[in-house]
Design a protein around this motif. Structure first.
Motif, PDB file in Angstrom:
ATOM      1  N   GLU A 111      38.302  27.098  50.551  1.00 18.33           N
ATOM      2  CA  GLU A 111      37.925  27.213  48.716  1.00 18.33           C
ATOM      3  C   GLU A 111      38.947  27.692  48.141  1.00 18.33           C
ATOM      4  N   LYS A 112      39.060  26.919  47.069  1.00 19.96           N
ATOM      5  CA  LYS A 112      40.042  27.485  45.752  1.00 19.96           C
ATOM      6  C   LYS A 112      39.068  27.651  44.427  1.00 19.96           C
ATOM      7  N   GLN A 113      39.762  28.840  43.727  1.00 15.04           N
ATOM      8  CA  GLN A 113      39.030  28.990  42.548  1.00 15.04           C
ATOM      9  C   GLN A 113      39.845  29.847  41.809  1.00 15.04           C
ATOM     10  N   GLU A 114      39.951  29.160  40.416  1.00 13.68           N
ATOM     11  CA  GLU A 114      40.762  30.157  39.327  1.00 13.68           C
ATOM     12  C   GLU A 114      39.991  31.280  38.850  1.00 13.68           C
ATOM     13  N   ILE A 115      40.467  32.399  39.071  1.00 11.61           N
ATOM     14  CA  ILE A 115      40.051  33.742  38.657  1.00 11.61           C
ATOM     15  C   ILE A 115      40.460  34.539  37.565  1.00 11.61           C
ATOM     16  N   SER A 116      39.671  35.177  36.719  1.00 14.06           N
ATOM     17  CA  SER A 116      40.292  36.006  35.637  1.00 14.06           C
ATOM     18  C   SER A 116      39.695  37.237  35.591  1.00 14.06           C
ATOM     19  N   ARG A 117      39.865  38.063  34.289  1.00 12.59           N
ATOM     20  CA  ARG A 117      39.609  39.338  34.177  1.00 12.59           C
ATOM     21  C   ARG A 117      37.819  39.369  34.233  1.00 12.59           C
ATOM     22  N   ASN A 118      37.479  40.517  34.776  1.00 10.64           N
ATOM     23  CA  ASN A 118      36.386  40.841  35.227  1.00 10.64           C
ATOM     24  C   ASN A 118      35.549  39.922  36.382  1.00 10.64           C
ATOM     25  N   ASP A 119      36.345  39.114  36.926  1.00  8.39           N
ATOM     26  CA  ASP A 119      35.887  38.587  38.230  1.00  8.39           C
ATOM     27  C   ASP A 119      35.790  39.529  39.361  1.00  8.39           C
ATOM     28  N   VAL A 120      34.974  39.350  40.321  1.00  8.10           N
ATOM     29  CA  VAL A 120      34.851  40.044  41.455  1.00  8.10           C
ATOM     30  C   VAL A 120      34.646  39.159  42.623  1.00  8.10           C
ATOM     31  N   ILE A 121      35.698  39.240  43.402  1.00 12.30           N
ATOM     32  CA  ILE A 121      35.682  38.344  44.476  1.00 12.30           C
ATOM     33  C   ILE A 121      35.334  38.966  45.816  1.00 12.30           C
ATOM     34  N   TYR A 122      34.472  38.476  46.725  1.00  7.83           N
ATOM     35  CA  TYR A 122      34.314  39.109  48.116  1.00  7.83           C
ATOM     36  C   TYR A 122      34.739  38.191  48.910  1.00  7.83           C
TER      37      TYR A 122
END
Length: 100
Positions: free
Chosen positions: A66-77
């Motif tokens: 899986e790929k996803q764009e992330i940005s400010r305030n995102d939380v990644i587990y």
């Protein structure tokens, strides 16, 4: 009922914060920054889960297939044993807190 209080623990994060003596389930906290175009190589951890909390910037997170764009305030587990990588896809530093 007897309540046992421990001493308050307050420290600043400077090149990581080792918590193995104080915490039972959190090993450390890191304040990490990737410059534009920089990334974390693909890797995994046999015995650790991770959480990334994005403070500023943009990036491309990959966990497994899986790929996803992330940005400010995102939380990644990130589950243990999951191959993962993070690439700064923006034009400003990507800064995040990392809890392994």
């Amino acid at each position: 009922m007897k309540i046992i209080l421990q001493s308050m623990f307050v420290k600043q994060i400077e090149n990581g914060l080792n918590l193995t003596k104080e915490a039972k389930n959190i090993a450390a906290v890191y304040d990490t920054s990737l410059e534009p175009g920089q990334g974390i190589p693909l890797h995994f951890h046999n015995d650790l889960e991770e959480i990334y909390y994005i403070l500023s910037g943009y990036g491309m997170m990959m966990i497994g297939d899986e790929k996803q764009e992330i940005s400010r305030n995102d939380v990644i587990y990130i589950p243990k044993t999951a191959p993962h990588t993070l690439q700064n896809s923006g034009n400003v530093p990507l800064r995040f807190l990392q809890y392994p």
